[in-house]
Design a protein around this motif. Structure first.
Motif: not given
Length: 346
Positions: A298-300, A321-346
């Motif tokens: 998620a941080g890549n 999916i843990t909160p730390r995974v979501l936090q890493a995604a939010l720090r990523n410039p492409d975080g919006a797309e990653i969060v969309q992938l993660l959110y349904p499974r979090s």
């Protein structure tokens, strides 16, 4: 040219600076009308002269006539020997060559030395079945204690210092594509292949997998593929995928893919996704996708979304999916797309 002649034909010519008139006479005796000299520069008469002189199909002509009298392989050997001898001798001449790395020699530019530093590697690469004496000369130049005499011409400083702690000559030889030299050094020396050496080969392999392949071919029984070696290969941004594939092909039965190895692949922003796909294709049953791996993916910043999508395709029903995974995604410039992938499974 006087120095080059002295190295190439020591029985006939001295390496000392010659009177220009005498040098010109010597060159005329050697080369006839195929060269001309203008303002202290030596020129081949015409490109067609080169074509006329060089033997076809690398054949050696018995005739003393000019046509096809130059065997290209022999010529390359002479050029390689001149370049390497020139550099090798400069190593022991002290302060006179300290400024070579800046492209100058104290007081005056030394054209032969600069040519040698720039081209000796390409001349050696072009050789087939190089004589042992040349392999030994090249190995000496690849010795870390001798690199400073010429390395600044061959590689920009920032690249050299990145690899400056490579400990053994065969690392440098393999790095520059001098495979015959590297193989010779590995055969001739009593090098103990330690875990650290293998780790470094996996971490800094260039030209795909040259060093690792050389080690496996020459000393395969001594090679241990530790978890640290796999981590270094997974983190290698230049040739990690090629190295990992080679390790799996040669030592796959000894290899276990751990969480840390997958984390390193997930963090690799240049070739992490291909490495991840390779590992999953070979070892999917033993790989568990943990929250730490997902956090790294998620941080890549380069392939984070593609990594997450791929991991869900392969192991989606076993991924948490843990909160730390979501936090890493939010720090990523492409975080919006990653969060969309993660959110349904979090």
């Amino acid at each position: 040219m006087a120095v080059a002649l002295g190295i190439a034909i020591p029985s006939q010519y001295t390496r000392e600076k010659q009177d220009p008139t005498i040098l010109e006479e010597n060159l005329r005796q050697l080369c006839g009308l195929f060269i001309f000299i203008k303002e202290s520069r030596i020129y081949l008469l015409h490109q067609t002269a080169k074509e006329f002189l060089i033997a076809q199909d690398d054949c050696r002509q018995e005739s003393t006539e000019w046509r096809q009298s130059v065997n290209l392989q022999d010529a390359k050997i002479v050029l390689s020997r001149v370049c390497m001898s020139c550099l090798h001798e400069s190593i022991y001449q002290g302060d006179h060559y300290q400024q070579l790395n800046q492209g100058e020699v104290t007081g005056k530019k030394d054209g032969l030395l600069l040519y040698a530093a720039t081209h000796w590697i390409s001349h050696m690469i072009s050789l087939t079945n190089a004589p042992t004496s040349l392999l030994q000369l090249a190995g000496d130049l690849c010795d870390p204690k001798n690199l400073s005499a010429w390395i600044g011409i061959q590689e920009p400083g920032f690249i050299y210092y990145r690899y400056a702690d490579e400990p053994l000559p065969f690392f440098w030889a393999a790095r520059w594509g001098l495979i015959d030299v590297a193989r010779f050094l590995l055969q001739e020396s009593q090098i103990q292949i330690t875990d650290k050496i293998i780790e470094k080969a996996a971490a800094h392999g260039s030209d795909k997998d040259t060093v690792i392949r050389l080690l496996l071919n020459q000393r395969g029984e001594e090679i241990r593929i530790t978890d640290k070696v796999l981590q270094e290969a997974a983190a290698n941004t230049d040739s990690g995928c090629a190295i990992m594939e080679l390790l799996l092909d040669r030592k796959g039965h000894e290899i276990k893919i751990t969480e840390k190895v997958m984390q390193k692949a997930a963090e690799n922003e240049d070739c992490g996704l291909p490495i991840m796909k390779l590992l999953m294709s070979r070892k999917i049953d033993e790989i568990k996708i943990t929250s730490k791996i997902m956090e790294s993916a998620a941080g890549n910043w380069s392939d984070g979304a593609e990594m997450i999508r791929y991991l869900f395709e392969q192991k989606g029903d076993k991924i948490w999916i843990t909160p730390r995974v979501l936090q890493a995604a939010l720090r990523n410039p492409d975080g919006a797309e990653i969060v969309q992938l993660l959110y349904p499974r979090s």
